[in-house]
Design an enzyme around this catalytic site. Structure first.
Site, short mmCIF file in Angstrom:
data_model
loop_
_atom_site.label_atom_id
_atom_site.label_comp_id
_atom_site.label_asym_id
_atom_site.label_seq_id
_atom_site.Cartn_x
_atom_site.Cartn_y
_atom_site.Cartn_z
N ASP A 173 -46.44 -19.63 8.63
CA ASP A 173 -45.02 -20.01 8.53
C ASP A 173 -44.80 -21.18 9.48
O ASP A 173 -44.74 -21.00 10.70
CB ASP A 173 -44.16 -18.80 8.91
CG ASP A 173 -42.67 -19.12 8.90
OD1 ASP A 173 -42.30 -20.30 8.78
OD2 ASP A 173 -41.87 -18.16 9.01
N GLU A 180 -32.76 -22.68 -14.32
CA GLU A 180 -33.67 -21.54 -14.10
C GLU A 180 -34.99 -21.81 -14.80
O GLU A 180 -35.02 -22.30 -15.93
CB GLU A 180 -33.05 -20.25 -14.63
CG GLU A 180 -32.07 -19.63 -13.66
CD GLU A 180 -31.45 -18.33 -14.20
OE1 GLU A 180 -31.94 -17.80 -15.21
OE2 GLU A 180 -30.45 -17.89 -13.59
N TYR A 190 -27.48 -25.73 -14.00
CA TYR A 190 -28.40 -24.59 -13.96
C TYR A 190 -29.76 -25.03 -14.47
O TYR A 190 -29.85 -25.72 -15.49
CB TYR A 190 -27.90 -23.45 -14.85
CG TYR A 190 -27.39 -22.30 -14.02
CD1 TYR A 190 -28.29 -21.56 -13.25
CD2 TYR A 190 -26.04 -21.97 -13.96
CE1 TYR A 190 -27.85 -20.52 -12.45
CE2 TYR A 190 -25.59 -20.94 -13.16
CZ TYR A 190 -26.51 -20.21 -12.40
OH TYR A 190 -26.07 -19.19 -11.61
N THR A 192 -39.50 -24.24 6.25
CA THR A 192 -38.18 -24.76 5.96
C THR A 192 -38.31 -26.28 5.81
O THR A 192 -39.34 -26.86 6.16
CB THR A 192 -37.18 -24.49 7.11
OG1 THR A 192 -37.70 -25.09 8.30
CG2 THR A 192 -36.97 -23.01 7.33
N ARG A 251 -31.11 -28.44 4.28
CA ARG A 251 -31.37 -27.02 4.55
C ARG A 251 -32.04 -26.43 3.33
O ARG A 251 -31.51 -26.51 2.22
CB ARG A 251 -30.06 -26.24 4.75
CG ARG A 251 -29.17 -26.71 5.85
CD ARG A 251 -28.21 -25.64 6.29
NE ARG A 251 -28.91 -24.76 7.20
CZ ARG A 251 -29.26 -25.12 8.43
NH1 ARG A 251 -28.96 -26.29 8.92
NH2 ARG A 251 -29.91 -24.28 9.20
N LYS A 262 -35.90 -28.57 9.63
CA LYS A 262 -36.15 -28.59 11.08
C LYS A 262 -36.86 -29.90 11.42
O LYS A 262 -36.28 -30.96 11.20
CB LYS A 262 -36.87 -27.30 11.48
CG LYS A 262 -36.01 -26.06 11.17
CD LYS A 262 -36.63 -24.74 11.57
CE LYS A 262 -35.75 -23.57 11.13
NZ LYS A 262 -36.39 -22.26 11.41
C1 LIG Z 1 -36.15 -20.99 10.89
C2 LIG Z 1 -37.27 -20.08 10.55
C3 LIG Z 1 -37.31 -19.36 9.35
C4 LIG Z 1 -36.13 -19.11 8.45
O1 LIG Z 1 -35.40 -20.07 7.99
P1 LIG Z 1 -33.94 -19.82 7.35
O2 LIG Z 1 -33.84 -21.06 6.52
O3 LIG Z 1 -33.01 -19.77 8.50
O4 LIG Z 1 -33.96 -18.60 6.54
C5 LIG Z 1 -38.47 -18.66 9.03
N1 LIG Z 1 -39.51 -18.66 9.86
C6 LIG Z 1 -39.50 -19.29 11.04
C7 LIG Z 1 -40.71 -19.23 11.91
C8 LIG Z 1 -38.38 -20.01 11.43
O5 LIG Z 1 -38.36 -20.61 12.62
#
Ligand SMILES: *Cc1c(COP(=O)(O)O)cnc(C)c1O
Length: 418
Positions: free
Chosen positions: A199, A55, A53, A225, A234, A228
């Site tokens: 994003d 935090e 932990y 994220t 992840r 990707k």
């Molecule tokens: C994949 C994605 C997310 C969210 O990711 P998670 O890890 O699945 O919650 C947020 N915004 C965009 C544009 C995405 O493609």
């Protein structure tokens, strides 16, 4: 008990794991939000860092024994700032969704107006969809793509922003095959006095390598994220201007999360290190070359692509003229060892369960070392399956053989210990 391997402790689960490893090795993963994490990233994720932990933040934890967690999190933060040229980084968000939740929590009050891209046009659930917290806690408005071109129409986005007066605009997408002009989004946000959140979940690797316009100079907050195109574990991270650093940190912890996943943060640090090594820029460039080669092969084989092509790691195939739904096409392709997702196309006449499109992408095959030649071949195989696979099951078998050959020629996770 504690010293047994997975195979000894839980043969049932070990068997599922072995089967999944084989699936990853023997299929063409074309889902553009997926990738193969490096062995180093997986080692960190599956390490003793999972036991603690921590935090709080480095130097200010609510638990004792955090010395090495401070070290590893500081390393991750410094690497994230350096890779993206950001003033501040928070590496704790568990997922892209948690990162967006924290960004909104830092900048907004419940009921405030937000403007994002509609999911049906390529946006993400967390950009205000009615079924998501973002559309329930905040008052969401949407922009779409242009009906003719399939591209973002910035003049129209400005008009919508002037009409709905959002407090925050989200720029970013999950299914948009072209570049996003973050500078233009900044101008729009300034015209209406809104915050700009970029994003870059899908395109983070391209941005880091300089192959996609950089939002960091323009956006107040950038969320991403890490799994990707960035090819890490992840998870997610947030970048922001120094002036929002405290608000963002407080929004992540204790705002929307408690204990951080320190093993995942360690793996994020490893991935951020890998992204600064020789070869990463070349990898990102190849992702785009492969995506464009696959797109060309599809066009040559009489397929329609939304916007007519791609500038990034994915393409949106419009199947309406082929009289097959996205779901059916993806099912046929999966039977041939090609894994894609079905996807809505802009103004899709079919519901999200069915869809009129698929969304193939190149990040994972590029990790395997495939180049334009293989990408073109994959484009042709997709075309063959969709054009002829329904009438003639032998086509599926033949393509499956070719897929296996390709996978064997570009192996992944050879002699991985599990
Ligand atoms: C994949 C994605 C997310 C969210 O990711 P998670 O890890 O699945 O919650 C947020 N915004 C965009 C544009 C995405 O493609």
């Amino acid at each position: 008990m504690i010293n047994r391997t997975l195979a000894q402790a839980d043969p049932e689960m070990a068997q599922i794991l072995v089967a999944e490893l084989k699936r990853q090795q023997e299929t063409l993963m074309l889902i553009p939000s997926e990738n193969y994490a490096s062995r180093a990233v997986m080692s960190a994720t599956g390490s003793v860092f999972t036991n603690k932990y921590a935090e709080g933040y480095p130097g200010a934890r609510y638990y004792h024994g955090c010395r090495f967690y401070d070290e590893l999190e500081r390393l991750a933060i410094e690497r994230a700032k350096k890779l993206f040229g950001a003033e501040h980084a928070n590496v704790q968000p568990h997922t892209g969704t948690a990162a967006n939740m924290a960004a909104y929590h830092a900048l907004l009050q419940p009921g405030d107006r937000i403007l994002g891209m509609s999911v049906a046009h390529g946006g993400h659930l967390t950009h205000g969809a009615p079924v998501n917290f973002s559309g329930q806690i905040y008052h969401a408005f949407f922009y779409t793509v242009d009906r003719e071109t399939g591209r973002l129409d910035y003049d129209e986005i400005l008009q919508i922003a002037l009409d709905c007066r959002p407090k925050l605009i989200v720029a970013g997408a999950s299914a948009y095959p072209r570049l996003i002009d973050f500078e233009r989004f900044r101008e729009i946000a300034d015209e209406v006095g809104a915050y700009l959140v970029a994003d870059i979940a899908h395109i983070a690797g391209l941005v880091a390598a300089g192959y996609h316009p950089d939002p960091v100079p323009y956006a107040d907050v950038v969320t991403s994220t890490t799994h990707k195109t960035l090819r890490g574990p992840r998870g997610a991270l947030i970048l922001c201007k120094a002036q929002y650093a405290e608000a963002i940190d407080r929004a992540v912890f204790p705002g929307v999360q408690a204990g951080p996943l320190m093993h995942v943060i360690a793996a994020k640090a490893v991935a951020l290190h890998e992204a600064q090594q020789f070869g990463f820029r070349e990898y990102q460039r190849q992702i785009i070359l492969n995506s464009q080669a696959m797109a060309e092969a599809l066009l040559e084989n009489d397929f329609d692509l939304v916007t007519g092509g791609t500038d990034n790691h994915l393409m949106l195939v419009d199947l309406r003229r082929k009289n097959i739904s996205g779901r059916e096409a993806a099912d046929l392709l999966e039977a041939a060892g090609i894994v894609v997702n079905k996807n809505l196309i802009p103004w899709d006449p079919l519901p999200p369960r069915e869809t009129s499109g698929i969304r193939p992408g190149s990040p994972a095959i590029t990790t395997r070392g495939m180049k334009e030649e293989e990408a073109r071949l994959i484009g042709k195989l997709i075309a063959r399956v969709i054009n002829d696979g329904r009438k003639d099951p032998r086509v599926i078998e033949e393509v499956h053989k070719q897929v296996l050959e390709l996978c064997r020629a570009f192996p992944i996770y050879a002699d991985l210990e599990i």
